[in-house]
Write a protein that holds these residues in place. Structure first.
Motif, short mmCIF file in Angstrom:
data_model
loop_
_atom_site.label_atom_id
_atom_site.label_comp_id
_atom_site.label_asym_id
_atom_site.label_seq_id
_atom_site.Cartn_x
_atom_site.Cartn_y
_atom_site.Cartn_z
N LEU A 1 -3.69 -0.36 9.95
CA LEU A 1 -2.52 -0.32 9.07
C LEU A 1 -2.97 -0.72 7.67
O LEU A 1 -3.55 -1.79 7.48
CB LEU A 1 -1.43 -1.28 9.57
CG LEU A 1 -0.25 -1.51 8.60
CD1 LEU A 1 0.50 -0.21 8.34
CD2 LEU A 1 0.69 -2.59 9.15
N LEU A 2 -2.68 0.14 6.69
CA LEU A 2 -2.98 -0.13 5.29
C LEU A 2 -1.71 0.04 4.49
O LEU A 2 -1.06 1.10 4.57
CB LEU A 2 -4.06 0.82 4.76
CG LEU A 2 -5.45 0.70 5.39
CD1 LEU A 2 -6.35 1.84 4.91
CD2 LEU A 2 -6.09 -0.64 5.06
N GLY B 1 0.21 -4.50 -6.44
CA GLY B 1 -1.18 -4.66 -6.84
C GLY B 1 -2.10 -5.19 -5.76
O GLY B 1 -3.28 -5.45 -6.02
N ILE B 2 -1.61 -5.35 -4.53
CA ILE B 2 -2.43 -5.86 -3.42
C ILE B 2 -2.37 -4.85 -2.28
O ILE B 2 -1.28 -4.37 -1.90
CB ILE B 2 -1.93 -7.23 -2.92
CG1 ILE B 2 -2.03 -8.26 -4.04
CG2 ILE B 2 -2.73 -7.68 -1.70
CD1 ILE B 2 -3.44 -8.57 -4.48
N LEU B 3 -3.53 -4.49 -1.77
CA LEU B 3 -3.62 -3.63 -0.59
C LEU B 3 -3.89 -4.51 0.62
O LEU B 3 -4.92 -5.20 0.67
CB LEU B 3 -4.73 -2.59 -0.76
CG LEU B 3 -4.85 -1.56 0.36
CD1 LEU B 3 -3.61 -0.67 0.41
CD2 LEU B 3 -6.10 -0.70 0.19
N SER B 4 -2.96 -4.49 1.58
CA SER B 4 -3.10 -5.30 2.79
C SER B 4 -3.50 -4.39 3.94
O SER B 4 -3.03 -3.25 4.04
CB SER B 4 -1.78 -6.01 3.12
OG SER B 4 -1.38 -6.84 2.04
N ASP C 1 2.01 4.77 11.13
CA ASP C 1 2.85 5.63 10.31
C ASP C 1 3.21 4.99 8.99
O ASP C 1 3.53 5.67 8.01
CB ASP C 1 4.14 5.98 11.08
CG ASP C 1 3.85 6.82 12.31
OD1 ASP C 1 2.79 7.49 12.33
OD2 ASP C 1 4.68 6.80 13.24
N GLU C 2 3.17 3.66 8.93
CA GLU C 2 3.54 2.96 7.70
C GLU C 2 2.41 2.91 6.67
O GLU C 2 2.56 2.29 5.61
CB GLU C 2 3.97 1.52 8.01
CG GLU C 2 5.18 1.40 8.93
CD GLU C 2 4.80 1.51 10.40
OE1 GLU C 2 3.58 1.63 10.68
OE2 GLU C 2 5.70 1.50 11.26
N CYS C 3 1.27 3.53 6.97
CA CYS C 3 0.13 3.47 6.05
C CYS C 3 0.49 4.11 4.71
O CYS C 3 1.01 5.23 4.66
CB CYS C 3 -1.08 4.19 6.64
SG CYS C 3 -1.98 3.21 7.85
#
Length: 532
Positions: free
Chosen positions: A450-451, A456-459, A408-410
């Motif tokens: 999870l994304l 500026g950074i996609l984890s 859900d946090e994506c």
């Protein structure tokens, strides 16, 4: 300012090679022959006049040494001996005149007997009266002549007279003219040889150049250069000695602008020597795996070098992975299309049966499922490419009997940088497929994704409840060629990590055998939004 009308100038046809070579050879040969002719003629003129002068001096000295001439000058009553001798010498040597004078300049001999006993005409006699030989060009009573003067001595070595010999300048010019014609014939013969040489050279050049004209060769060369530089594949050629003769732009970029220090050059030289082609050969250059095709070059049935075309196998693998992602996406769209048609058929059937209560319940259930699957993805994943990719992977997981769940946090904002988007899709696709393959022996399983975007950074985190990875293999799974699935595998994770590191990202893993495996992804993300 008023625009001037465009005027198209007619294309001027360049001169043919045969004409150009012929004119050049003629110009050079003609210039050289003219210079040679001028020098030769000058030398011949000088030599002829020197020869005539020496001949005249020799005749005059011989006449001056004659005993009859000396006796006639010492004893004037015997001077009648001089005239016959002088006439004989004159006729014998084809002279204009042979004159003997005493110290007063009185003639003792002359072709014209009426002038005997008269004074010699001309100031050029004076040096000879002073015991000095003299050579001059002057006009006497006969004609303009080359005149030489030599003193006459008696037995006591006292000067008693002068001998003067004249040769007509007309005869000198006739002799020079004869020599000039010799020079002219030599020049003409040389010009003929030059013409034949120019014709032979032009034919030889045309044969060597396969009958092409210079402008045709230039056009072909420019087309060849444009073609080579536009190729995505690297191209390198060497001659028979192994020296590089051609490198295109793609080759310099792939080899980091240093084609000399590469194993590829060793292979080229070996093929150039052996003449044996090598196809689809993998060569490791500067940490990059190249797929090469190397062929020998032959000219006139002789080995003339070798040429290789190559491309980074990493790019080829990336393209294959992207194609696999597109295929999965198309399969997902096809599946959703079939499901949508099936649902329409159900709705149409319920309408025909007028089962409105069931129709309402079915539509509500379908909308709820849409919100759970598609709607949730569209709300959290703003990038259409990533969203479509994940829809395809969710369908792929369902078909394999597993579940792909998005947290859900994506939060993934849209990204205009196509390269970053393509790398993310490649990495996630590889990790999800590996997770599904790892759980293939299980009756059920779940892959969680999870994304999250921040600063500026996609984890990203990709985890599964599969069998896990043994501890001894954790440090080796990112090595090229390492795989537990058989031969010709072990490239996916290597490429995924390499692509991420190229963009400044990271890829790491944690695993507990029999419990879980979790991959951590970080990639720079040029979002169009400042915050997710």
């Amino acid at each position: 300012m008023r625009d001037l009308p465009h005027v198209t100038t007619p294309h001027k046809r360049p001169m043919k090679l045969t004409t150009l070579v012929t004119l050049m050879v003629y110009s050079v040969t003609g210039s050289i022959l003219l210079v040679i002719f001028a020098l030769y003629f000058a030398q011949i003129t000088k030599a002829t006049r020197e020869g005539v002068k020496e001949t005249a001096l020799a005749v005059a000295r011989t006449l001056a040494d004659s005993p009859d001439v000396v006796r006639g000058l010492e004893h004037p009553p015997q001077s009648n001996l001089i005239q016959p001798i002088a006439l004989a010498v004159m006729q014998r040597n084809n002279l204009l005149f042979a004159v003997v004078t005493d110290m007063r300049g009185i003639r003792y001999s002359h072709p014209n007997p009426s002038l005997l006993g008269k004074a010699f005409i001309g100031e050029d006699l004076r040096p000879a009266l002073q015991a000095k030989e003299n050579v001059a060009i002057n006009h006497g009573v006969l004609d303009e002549a080359l005149r030489v003067f030599t003193p006459v001595y008696n037995a006591s070595h006292q000067q008693i007279g002068v001998v003067s010999v004249g040769i007509s300048l007309e005869k000198v010019e006739q002799q020079i003219s004869r020599n000039r014609w010799d020079a002219i014939w030599l020049v003409l013969f040389s010009a003929l040889l030059g013409a034949l040489a120019a014709w032979g050279l032009a034919r030889m050049l045309k044969r060597v150049l396969f009958g092409l004209e210079p402008w045709e060769i230039s056009a072909l060369f420019e087309q060849r250069q444009a073609m080579l530089q536009s190729l995505r594949e690297g191209v390198i050629a060497v001659d028979q000695q192994g020296q590089i003769t051609m490198v295109n732009l793609a080759a310099r970029q792939i080899l980091a602008h240093d084609p000399l220090n590469t194993p590829l050059l060793v292979t080229l030289r070996e093929v150039s020597r052996s003449g044996q082609a090598r196809e689809d050969q993998e060569i490791n250059c500067n940490g990059r795996l190249l797929l090469c095709n190397t062929l020998p070059i032959r000219a006139h049935n002789q080995q003339a070098g070798a040429i290789t075309t190559f491309r980074d196998k990493t790019e080829i693998s990336q393209m294959m992975q992207r194609m696999d992602g597109l295929v999965s996406y198309l399969d997902a769209l096809r599946t959703h299309s079939h499901e949508f048609m099936n649902k329409l058929h159900v709705i149409l059937g319920l309408l025909h049966m007028r089962r409105y209560d069931k129709l309402e319940s079915y539509i509500l259930q379908t909308a709820q499922n849409y919100q759970l699957d598609v709607g949730a993805i569209q709300r959290t994943i703003q990038s259409p490419v990533v969203a479509g990719f994940l829809l395809g992977k969710i369908t792929r997981a369902k078909e394999a009997g597993f579940t792909l769940t998005l947290a859900d946090e994506c939060r993934v904002p849209d990204n205009p940088n196509e390269e970053q988007t393509a790398v993310l899709v490649t990495v996630l696709g590889n990790l999800i497929e590996n997770a599904l393959d790892a759980m293939a022996a299980q009756p059920a399983g779940e892959v969680s994704l999870l994304l999250h975007y921040q600063n500026g950074i996609l984890s990203g985190e990709v985890s599964d409840d599969g069998p896990g990875i043994p501890a001894q293999n954790l440090s080796a799974i990112f090595d090229k060629g390492f795989s537990t699935k058989g031969e010709h595998r072990g490239v996916g994770l290597y490429l995924a990590r390499q692509q991420l590191e190229k963009l400044g990202g990271e890829l790491s893993v944690e695993s507990e055998p029999g419990v879980f495996t979790q991959f951590f992804v970080q990639i720079p993300w040029d979002s169009e939004r400042n915050s997710a």
